[in-house]
Design a protein around this motif. Structure first.
Motif, PDB file in Angstrom:
ATOM      1  N   GLU A 235       0.826  -1.209   0.000  1.00  0.00           N
ATOM      2  CA  GLU A 235       0.000   0.000   0.000  1.00  0.00           C
ATOM      3  C   GLU A 235       0.858   1.256   0.000  1.00  0.00           C
ATOM      4  O   GLU A 235       0.442   2.306  -0.484  1.00  0.00           O
ATOM      5  CB  GLU A 235      -0.935   0.002   1.206  1.00  0.00           C
ATOM      6  N   MET A 236       2.067   1.142   0.571  1.00  0.00           N
ATOM      7  CA  MET A 236       2.951   2.306   0.622  1.00  0.00           C
ATOM      8  C   MET A 236       3.327   2.758  -0.792  1.00  0.00           C
ATOM      9  O   MET A 236       3.591   3.935  -1.019  1.00  0.00           O
ATOM     10  CB  MET A 236       4.199   1.953   1.421  1.00  0.00           C
ATOM     11  N   LEU A 237       3.329   1.822  -1.747  1.00  0.00           N
ATOM     12  CA  LEU A 237       3.609   2.197  -3.134  1.00  0.00           C
ATOM     13  C   LEU A 237       2.596   3.227  -3.631  1.00  0.00           C
ATOM     14  O   LEU A 237       2.914   4.051  -4.479  1.00  0.00           O
ATOM     15  CB  LEU A 237       3.549   0.966  -4.042  1.00  0.00           C
ATOM     16  N   ALA A 238       1.362   3.165  -3.083  1.00  0.00           N
ATOM     17  CA  ALA A 238       0.344   4.114  -3.513  1.00  0.00           C
ATOM     18  C   ALA A 238       0.552   5.476  -2.874  1.00  0.00           C
ATOM     19  O   ALA A 238       0.047   6.480  -3.376  1.00  0.00           O
ATOM     20  CB  ALA A 238      -1.045   3.586  -3.170  1.00  0.00           C
ATOM     21  N   ALA A 239       1.288   5.505  -1.763  1.00  0.00           N
ATOM     22  CA  ALA A 239       1.494   6.778  -1.066  1.00  0.00           C
ATOM     23  C   ALA A 239       2.613   7.591  -1.697  1.00  0.00           C
ATOM     24  O   ALA A 239       2.675   8.798  -1.537  1.00  0.00           O
ATOM     25  CB  ALA A 239       1.798   6.525   0.413  1.00  0.00           C
ATOM     26  N   VAL A 240       3.504   6.908  -2.427  1.00  0.00           N
ATOM     27  CA  VAL A 240       4.602   7.629  -3.079  1.00  0.00           C
ATOM     28  C   VAL A 240       4.012   8.540  -4.153  1.00  0.00           C
ATOM     29  O   VAL A 240       3.265   8.074  -5.008  1.00  0.00           O
ATOM     30  CB  VAL A 240       5.595   6.638  -3.713  1.00  0.00           C
ATOM     31  N   PRO A 241       4.296   9.850  -4.100  1.00  0.00           N
ATOM     32  CA  PRO A 241       3.698  10.747  -5.094  1.00  0.00           C
ATOM     33  C   PRO A 241       4.260  10.504  -6.493  1.00  0.00           C
ATOM     34  O   PRO A 241       5.401  10.050  -6.640  1.00  0.00           O
ATOM     35  CB  PRO A 241       4.071  12.151  -4.592  1.00  0.00           C
ATOM     36  N   SER A 242       3.434  10.817  -7.513  1.00  0.00           N
ATOM     37  CA  SER A 242       3.825  10.480  -8.879  1.00  0.00           C
ATOM     38  C   SER A 242       5.078  11.243  -9.293  1.00  0.00           C
ATOM     39  O   SER A 242       5.851  10.762 -10.115  1.00  0.00           O
ATOM     40  CB  SER A 242       2.679  10.742  -9.838  1.00  0.00           C
TER      41      SER A 242
END
Lengths: 282, 334
Positions: free
Chosen positions: B133-140
């Motif tokens: 889920e942390m991968l989704a928190a990394v901003p684009s």
């Protein structure tokens, strides 16, 4: 001749190994991204980042102060607009709308907005604010970020309020409390951990957003706190600096990325803690 | 409770018949004010989508008038000097980069989701879930930075191998021939795949975990292997939601801007090879918007945005409808 059981076991072993490998691939990329950001970000840390403004092209200087200040201003505008709108809309859904057709329509639109590409929100804000006014501005950037926040706040507020037991509301109503008092004093209070979590998550979501700011707040090489003029902000500065050929600019991009990720991870850890604490409470 | 007017109209009804309406009868009471604010904010949320489509359509009118609809969609010319604009290369770029992302991300997501729900020992599930889920928190923007400065140079070392092996294949070989630059359509697809992985995984994991235990355990009791349970119990039972999750990921990939802009190479020409630079609708808008000087140029870029909305909206509506009551989002997935 291989027996059927042996074949099934073999297929299962291969499939399990592939699933394990898939998980490793996901974790590998996470570790890779975090590790490089950490390594380059910490190497680029310098007090000047917080004390000086972004240097001119080719100038060897160091500094992101105007970008930090700009990002904080943009987030404040977004919070000031997004939180009341999201909170009230979510409250209507949970407390008044219920399962009515109109509420279902609002939820449907909100679900779509929740995953709408941020570039579309940027173009929309450009079309309704920047284009008519004729200039890019910090305020329009804040509005674009607020539009991105609202769906998250609406959804969490709606969900969290609906988790509050009906007996609490009925007890308050039976005591003669008007509806607004029931909502503000009873249900908001009962659901405050969840609502706060939603706000923190929405803040984490917008703090790295770049695309909508390209069409609204743009960027500013200088220190500015004016809401009517373009304003420097961390994501757009990272974008500009990373694409540049200058070494010091690229280093600053890493420093900015490291600070942005740290901020976002702190927000999500905080929101998880708040939620866990409230769940444990009987 | 339908509207404030209704509440005002109930002024004369005896309080005993309507419990809880005490204090709500006065015109412009705090109660009707509160209700009014709530309704209008919810109304604002409800009309947001229509407002976005209308505002963007209005701003693309000059370009629509000049190039028409089919003419714009089919034309491959993008020439700011002579002011001829066509969307075709960017539409293809958007679809191709997203297609690569889906091909890579869907199987990996499925693997991760089954691993978390069926294979992993109990102590491992929560940490692995949280990490993915942390991968989704990394901003684009960070994906873009990492993709351009770290991943692309590393990938460039791999590209000669791709040239020699995949490029030599019959039929698909042409897709994998090109100079080893590191950036290009394939790189964009890979970075997109990493970005959408957490979204698809989260939905699959949630619905797999929510599959009734008695179904799974009956199969295990009959001697089914983990793989057979995943293929023949989990997947058929959760088919709708899984499809919805895939569409959700697709919607994200189609509209992703910053990460793609960094690594796709930003060439406005179509090329047969995936190793060559290209452009997607979001990347060309992000790249050229601030440089667009003439009214028609800006309008054409916004027109591209309208095309993007048309594509993503279909995918998003399908995703929301298929997901139905499945809760999503970081808070609700606990």
């Amino acid at each position: 001749m291989i027996s059927l059981a042996a074949k099934r076991r073999a297929v299962n072993a291969v499939a399990s190994a592939l699933m394990f490998a898939a998980t490793c691939v996901g974790l590998f990329f996470l570790a890779w991204i975090l590790w490089t950001t950490l390594r380059f970000g910490i190497a680029a840390m310098h007090w000047d980042l917080f004390l000086k403004d972004t240097p001119a092209p080719g100038d060897g200087g160091y500094g992101l102060r105007n970008a930090f200040v700009g990002s904080v201003i943009l987030m404040c505008i977004a919070l000031l607009i997004g939180v009341p709108v999201g909170l009230m809309a979510g409250t209507w859904l949970a407390e008044y709308g219920g399962r009515s057709r109109r509420a279902r329509l609002v939820r449907f639109v909100n679900d779509i907005m929740l995953s709408a590409p941020s570039i579309e929100i940027g173009l929309f804000t450009y079309a309704v604010m920047v284009d008519p006014l004729g200039h890019f501005s910090a305020f329009s950037g804040g509005v674009a970020l607020a539009i991105l926040m609202v769906p998250i706040i609406v959804r969490t507020t709606d969900e969290m309020l609906r988790l509050v037991g009906a007996e609490m509301r009925e007890a308050a109503i039976a005591l003669g409390a008007p509806m607004w008092k029931v909502v503000t004093n009873i249900t908001w209070k009962a659901a405050r951990a969840g609502i706060l979590t939603g706000i923190l998550i929405s803040l984490a979501r917008i703090s790295g957003e770049t695309a909508p700011l390209l069409f609204t707040a743009l960027n500013n090489q200088y220190y500015s706190t004016s809401l009517a003029r373009p304003i420097a902000n961390l994501p757009v500065v990272i974008f500009q600096f990373a694409m540049s050929p200058y070494d010091n600019w690229q280093q600053m991009a890493w420093a900015g990325a490291f600070i942005a990720i740290t901020f976002i991870l702190l927000l999500s850890v905080t929101s998880r803690l708040i939620l866990q604490k409230s769940v444990k409470r009987p | 409770m339908e509207s404030s007017e209704a509440a005002v109209g109930q002024k004369l009804t005896p309080a005993a018949e309507e419990p809880g309406t005490a204090g709500r009868g006065r015109p412009l009471s705090a109660d009707s004010l509160f209700h009014g604010v709530c309704v209008s904010m919810a109304g604002l949320v409800g009309v947001a989508l229509v407002a976005i489509v209308i505002a963007i359509a209005v701003d693309s009118l000059p370009a629509i008038r000049t190039f028409g609809v089919l003419g714009f969609l089919k034309s491959s010319e993008w020439d700011p000097v002579s002011e001829h604009f066509g969307a075709f290369p960017f539409i293809v770029g958007t679809l191709v980069s997203s297609a690569i992302a889906m091909v890579l991300a869907v199987p990996v997501s499925f693997g991760v989701a089954v691993f978390i729900s069926e294979l992993a020992p109990a102590w491992m599930r929560q940490p692995v879930s949280a990490a993915i889920e942390m991968l989704a928190a990394v901003p684009s923007i960070v994906y873009g930075l990492w993709g351009l400065l770290v991943f692309a140079p590393a990938f460039a070392n791999l590209e000669p191998w791709i040239n020699d092996h995949l490029g030599a294949l019959p039929l698909v070989g042409a897709l994998f021939q090109g100079p080893p630059m590191g950036i290009g359509m394939l790189t964009a697809g890979i970075v997109l795949a990493i970005m959408i992985l957490p979204y698809i995984t989260a939905i699959m994991r949630d619905v797999f975990v929510a599959t009734p235990t008695r179904l799974k355990e009956s199969a295990y009791a009959m001697g089914a292997t983990t793989w057979e349970v995943a293929r023949q119990i989990l997947l058929p039972y959760t088919r709708t939601a899984v499809t919805g999750g895939i569409f959700l990921g697709l919607g994200r990939a189609l509209g992703e801007t910053m990460a793609v802009t960094f690594v796709i190479g930003n060439s406005n020409n179509l090329s047969a090879s995936l190793l060559m630079p290209g452009a997607s609708i979001p990347s060309v808008i992000a790249n050229e918007f601030t440089e667009a000087t003439s009214k028609l140029y800006v309008s054409s870029l916004i027109y591209l945005g309208l095309v993007l909305i048309a594509i993503t909206l279909i995918v998003q509506v399908l995703a929301v409808l298929l997901l139905g009551s499945v809760r999503r989002g970081a808070v609700s997935s606990r």
